[in-house]
Scaffold this motif. Structure first.
Motif, PDB file in Angstrom:
ATOM      1  N   PHE A 249     -26.637  44.135 -11.905  1.00 19.95           N
ATOM      2  CA  PHE A 249     -25.267  44.117 -11.406  1.00 19.95           C
ATOM      3  C   PHE A 249     -24.276  44.056 -12.564  1.00 19.95           C
ATOM      4  N   VAL A 250     -24.545  43.186 -13.534  1.00 19.12           N
ATOM      5  CA  VAL A 250     -23.640  43.028 -14.675  1.00 19.12           C
ATOM      6  C   VAL A 250     -23.549  44.314 -15.481  1.00 19.12           C
TER       7      VAL A 250
ATOM      8  N   ILE B 199     -19.702  45.750 -16.032  1.00 19.22           N
ATOM      9  CA  ILE B 199     -18.973  45.708 -17.305  1.00 19.22           C
ATOM     10  C   ILE B 199     -18.725  47.093 -17.898  1.00 19.22           C
ATOM     11  N   LYS B 200     -19.251  48.129 -17.250  1.00 18.43           N
ATOM     12  CA  LYS B 200     -19.076  49.472 -17.787  1.00 18.43           C
ATOM     13  C   LYS B 200     -17.593  49.786 -17.958  1.00 18.43           C
TER      14      LYS B 200
ATOM     15  N   ILE C  19     -29.713  41.978 -24.222  1.00 23.56           N
ATOM     16  CA  ILE C  19     -28.447  42.163 -24.933  1.00 23.56           C
ATOM     17  C   ILE C  19     -28.384  43.577 -25.515  1.00 23.56           C
ATOM     18  N   TYR C  20     -29.487  44.042 -26.080  1.00 23.52           N
ATOM     19  CA  TYR C  20     -29.577  45.414 -26.597  1.00 23.52           C
ATOM     20  C   TYR C  20     -29.380  46.419 -25.462  1.00 23.52           C
ATOM     21  N   TRP C  21     -30.030  46.166 -24.331  1.00 23.92           N
ATOM     22  CA  TRP C  21     -29.955  47.054 -23.165  1.00 23.92           C
ATOM     23  C   TRP C  21     -28.534  47.127 -22.608  1.00 23.92           C
ATOM     24  N   LEU C  22     -27.842  45.988 -22.587  1.00 23.11           N
ATOM     25  CA  LEU C  22     -26.492  45.938 -22.030  1.00 23.11           C
ATOM     26  C   LEU C  22     -25.438  46.494 -22.983  1.00 23.11           C
TER      27      LEU C  22
ATOM     28  N   GLU D 211     -23.154  34.540 -20.762  1.00 19.77           N
ATOM     29  CA  GLU D 211     -21.706  34.465 -20.586  1.00 19.77           C
ATOM     30  C   GLU D 211     -21.069  35.665 -21.273  1.00 19.77           C
ATOM     31  N   ILE D 212     -20.225  36.379 -20.529  1.00 21.82           N
ATOM     32  CA  ILE D 212     -19.524  37.538 -21.078  1.00 21.82           C
ATOM     33  C   ILE D 212     -18.025  37.289 -20.929  1.00 21.82           C
ATOM     34  N   VAL D 213     -17.365  37.100 -22.074  1.00 19.65           N
ATOM     35  CA  VAL D 213     -15.926  36.851 -22.080  1.00 19.65           C
ATOM     36  C   VAL D 213     -15.217  38.191 -22.253  1.00 19.65           C
ATOM     37  N   MET D 214     -14.470  38.573 -21.221  1.00 23.02           N
ATOM     38  CA  MET D 214     -13.767  39.845 -21.260  1.00 23.02           C
ATOM     39  C   MET D 214     -12.264  39.612 -21.400  1.00 23.02           C
ATOM     40  N   GLU D 215     -11.503  40.674 -21.356  1.00 24.52           N
ATOM     41  CA  GLU D 215     -10.073  40.590 -21.605  1.00 24.52           C
ATOM     42  C   GLU D 215      -9.358  39.689 -20.604  1.00 24.52           C
TER      43      GLU D 215
END
Length: 303
Positions: free
Chosen positions: A123-124, A128-129, A178-181, A233-237
């Motif tokens: 899903f992530v 995040i795309k 992490i590499y895959w994402l 954890e993914i910190v986005m804008e």
């Protein structure tokens, strides 16, 4: 289908159970090194690959100690069958000639990193795309003595560096996803240690910082945390995603965004279903030995 298994341990039994749900009539042949080894129901023991001369094996599962993956793969190349290789690919860098031979002979390979089949991470990946990422933090901590009940953890592959163990490579799943994402990092820094109360000779703590073009990703791994935790954890804008891998849930700014009743244990079946249908039968190229080797470089290579 006829399946060859090399390394009939606990992980191989998980794979057999998963295959049984996909291919109820599959036949299993296990290469054993000890003629007195305990037999497993439904598994035919062999003691030399020569015994398979008249048997058309459809694919092989390599799940023996990482330190002998290289020689195992080399022994199977003449059979020209798809290879399902338990992670990590190798315990050390090297074997480039072996990788070239696999490429030249066009042997289908897949290195098992089942977290790519966990619903929350899938899903992530879609969510995040095309979004701007500013920071990524991945954490995996659990208690090694609890991993294999009834077994002295000090005797296991994970605890012994000479067998290719250590948290830095045993939990390569985190580096893999992490590499895959996010793709290949431009620079990697690493800190490894084994100073915890576990008292093992393999590393029980690893800390990576991966520098990507527009952000940094931190990965922390350990063997000694009693209250298991596995998060991303993914910190986005404008928002922050928190993935709880153990619960298979995704939160956005602390509100539940996605949940899936399947667990990490269920991802073994999803992974093998993909391998059989897409890699073995469909010839799909996905997480081959060549990609897995790039991930191993992140794990091990000194800058």
């Amino acid at each position: 289908m006829k399946v060859l298994i090399i390394g009939l341990g606990s992980i191989a039994l998980k794979h057999i159970a998963a295959i049984g749900k996909i291919l109820p009539n599959a036949e299993y042949y296990a290469l054993r090194s000890d003629k007195n080894a305990q037999k497993k129901d439904g598994v035919i023991s062999i003691f030399s690959l020569d015994e398979l001369a008249e048997i058309a094996i459809d694919f092989a599962i390599i799940s023996n100690p990482t330190a002998v993956h290289g020689e195992t793969i080399k022994s199977l190349i003449p059979k020209n069958i798809p290879l399902f290789i338990e992670k990590p690919l190798f315990s050390a860098l090297g074997n480039e000639e072996l990788l070239r031979e696999i490429k030249e002979k066009q042997i289908s390979t897949y290195v098992a990193c089942n977290l790519r089949f966990l619903g929350s991470l899938q899903f992530v990946k879609a969510y995040i795309k095309d979004k701007r990422v500013n920071e990524v933090n991945s954490y995996c901590g659990s208690y090694l003595p609890d991993w294999r009940p009834g077994t002295d953890y000090r005797t296991t592959y994970s605890a012994n560096k000479e067998l290719g163990g250590g948290v830095h490579i045993d939990l390569i799943h985190e580096i893999d996803y992490i590499y895959w994402l996010f793709g290949k990092p431009e620079k990697v820094s690493r800190v490894f240690s084994n100073t915890s109360s576990l008292d093992i000779n393999a590393y029980d703590y690893a800390n990576y910082t991966l520098s990507l073009p527009k952000f940094n990703a931190s990965i922390i791994l350990n063997y000694y945390r009693r209250d298991a935790k596995r998060t991303l954890e993914i910190v986005m804008e404008d928002e922050t995603l928190l993935v709880n891998l153990l619960e298979n849930k995704v939160y956005i700014n602390e509100e539940l965004l996605f949940e899936d009743s399947h667990t990490i244990a269920d991802s073994y079946e999803a992974q093998l279903r993909f391998f059989i249908n897409e890699v073995v039968l469909g010839k799909t190229v996905f997480n081959t030995v060549h990609e897995a080797y790039e991930i191993l470089k992140i794990c091990l290579q000194k800058d």
